[in-house]
Motif scaffolding. Structure first.
Motif, short mmCIF file in Angstrom:
data_model
loop_
_atom_site.label_atom_id
_atom_site.label_comp_id
_atom_site.label_asym_id
_atom_site.label_seq_id
_atom_site.Cartn_x
_atom_site.Cartn_y
_atom_site.Cartn_z
N SER A 44 0.83 -1.21 0.00
CA SER A 44 0.00 0.00 0.00
C SER A 44 0.86 1.26 0.00
N ALA A 45 2.08 1.14 0.47
CA ALA A 45 2.97 2.31 0.51
C ALA A 45 3.66 2.57 -0.82
N ARG A 46 3.74 1.56 -1.67
CA ARG A 46 4.42 1.69 -2.96
C ARG A 46 3.41 2.08 -4.03
N SER A 47 3.70 3.15 -4.75
CA SER A 47 2.74 3.60 -5.77
C SER A 47 2.95 2.92 -7.12
N ALA A 48 4.14 2.39 -7.37
CA ALA A 48 4.38 1.73 -8.65
C ALA A 48 3.56 0.44 -8.73
N LYS A 49 2.86 0.26 -9.82
CA LYS A 49 1.95 -0.88 -9.95
C LYS A 49 2.69 -2.21 -9.87
N GLY A 50 3.87 -2.28 -10.44
CA GLY A 50 4.63 -3.53 -10.39
C GLY A 50 4.94 -3.95 -8.97
N TRP A 51 5.25 -2.97 -8.12
CA TRP A 51 5.55 -3.27 -6.73
C TRP A 51 4.34 -3.81 -6.00
N TRP A 52 3.21 -3.11 -6.11
CA TRP A 52 2.08 -3.57 -5.32
C TRP A 52 1.50 -4.87 -5.87
N LEU A 53 1.64 -5.10 -7.17
CA LEU A 53 1.18 -6.39 -7.70
C LEU A 53 2.05 -7.54 -7.19
N THR A 54 3.37 -7.34 -7.18
CA THR A 54 4.28 -8.37 -6.70
C THR A 54 4.08 -8.64 -5.22
N LEU A 55 4.02 -7.57 -4.43
CA LEU A 55 3.84 -7.74 -2.99
C LEU A 55 2.46 -8.32 -2.67
N SER A 56 1.46 -7.96 -3.46
CA SER A 56 0.12 -8.53 -3.25
C SER A 56 0.10 -10.02 -3.57
N ALA A 57 0.84 -10.42 -4.59
CA ALA A 57 0.91 -11.84 -4.92
C ALA A 57 1.58 -12.62 -3.79
N LEU A 58 2.65 -12.06 -3.24
CA LEU A 58 3.30 -12.70 -2.09
C LEU A 58 2.36 -12.74 -0.88
N ALA A 59 1.60 -11.68 -0.70
CA ALA A 59 0.64 -11.64 0.41
C ALA A 59 -0.46 -12.69 0.21
N ALA A 60 -0.90 -12.87 -1.03
CA ALA A 60 -1.92 -13.90 -1.30
C ALA A 60 -1.38 -15.29 -0.98
N LEU A 61 -0.12 -15.53 -1.32
CA LEU A 61 0.51 -16.81 -0.97
C LEU A 61 0.60 -16.98 0.55
N THR A 62 0.93 -15.90 1.24
CA THR A 62 1.01 -15.95 2.70
C THR A 62 -0.36 -16.22 3.30
N ALA A 63 -1.39 -15.60 2.75
CA ALA A 63 -2.75 -15.86 3.23
C ALA A 63 -3.14 -17.32 2.98
N GLY A 64 -2.73 -17.85 1.85
CA GLY A 64 -3.00 -19.26 1.56
C GLY A 64 -2.29 -20.18 2.54
N PHE A 65 -1.05 -19.83 2.89
CA PHE A 65 -0.31 -20.62 3.88
C PHE A 65 -1.01 -20.57 5.23
N GLY A 66 -1.41 -19.36 5.65
CA GLY A 66 -2.11 -19.22 6.93
C GLY A 66 -3.42 -19.99 6.94
N ALA A 67 -4.14 -19.94 5.83
CA ALA A 67 -5.41 -20.68 5.74
C ALA A 67 -5.16 -22.19 5.82
#
Length: 177
Positions: free
Chosen positions: A62-85
């Motif tokens: 959310s702090a990074r305005s470049a789309k590539g950054w937030w897409l990459t970090l969001s993908a990693l976050a989705a994987l982390t959410a999957g691991f937690g689930a």
């Protein structure tokens, strides 16, 4: 449709809200531990680490305005959410179908300190006697059940955000020559 428009227009706000939700969930866990007196089992601690990772990744995204950054970090976050689930689902399974022999075994940090990581991780995910115990419930669901629900909802929201972001990037990309 209104929700999709909001996600399209404010993806960084959505990521910040996910990060705040993770912090709120961590605060609930700490409240249950330090005020109510519940002791977290090894799988609960792994879920806390997943929440911390999810909060950090979505906060950074959310702090990074470049789309590539937030897409990459969001993908990693989705994987982390999957691991937690996955960990929460495993703990829920242990609660619904407890093992025949119940032994409390070592705590999380004792396992990490005493065994190599390749041996400690399967021991943690196998669960122990206290991972199968339901010490607290809300509306009929244990902490593990609610944790799974939260991880799954946050993961689905992240996947929707990613799908909308990737689709938007494809629509704006120039046609190949």
């Amino acid at each position: 449709m209104m929700v999709w428009n909001w996600i399209d227009r404010t993806p960084r706000r959505v990521l910040a809200l996910i990060s705040l939700a993770c912090v709120a969930l961590l605060a609930c866990g700490l409240y249950l531990q330090h005020v109510v007196g519940l002791v977290p089992c090894p799988m609960c601690i792994v879920q806390r680490y997943a929440l911390i990772g999810l909060a950090l990744l979505t906060g950074l995204a959310s702090a990074r305005s470049a789309k590539g950054w937030w897409l990459t970090l969001s993908a990693l976050a989705a994987l982390t959410a999957g691991f937690g689930a996955t960990v929460a689902a495993r703990q829920s399974w242990l609660q619904w179908y407890p093992p025949q022999s119940v032994s409390c075994g070592r705590d999380f940090y004792g396992m990490i300190e005493s065994f190599p990581l390749s041996r400690a991780i399967p021991m943690i995910l196998r669960g122990s006697g206290d991972c199968a115990a339901v010490d607290w419930s809300l509306l009929g669901g244990s902490i593990a059940n609610w944790s799974f629900l939260c991880f799954a909802l946050l993961g689905l929201l992240l996947l929707a955000l990613l799908a909308r972001g990737v689709r938007g990037a494809r629509q704006r990309a120039p046609a190949p020559v």
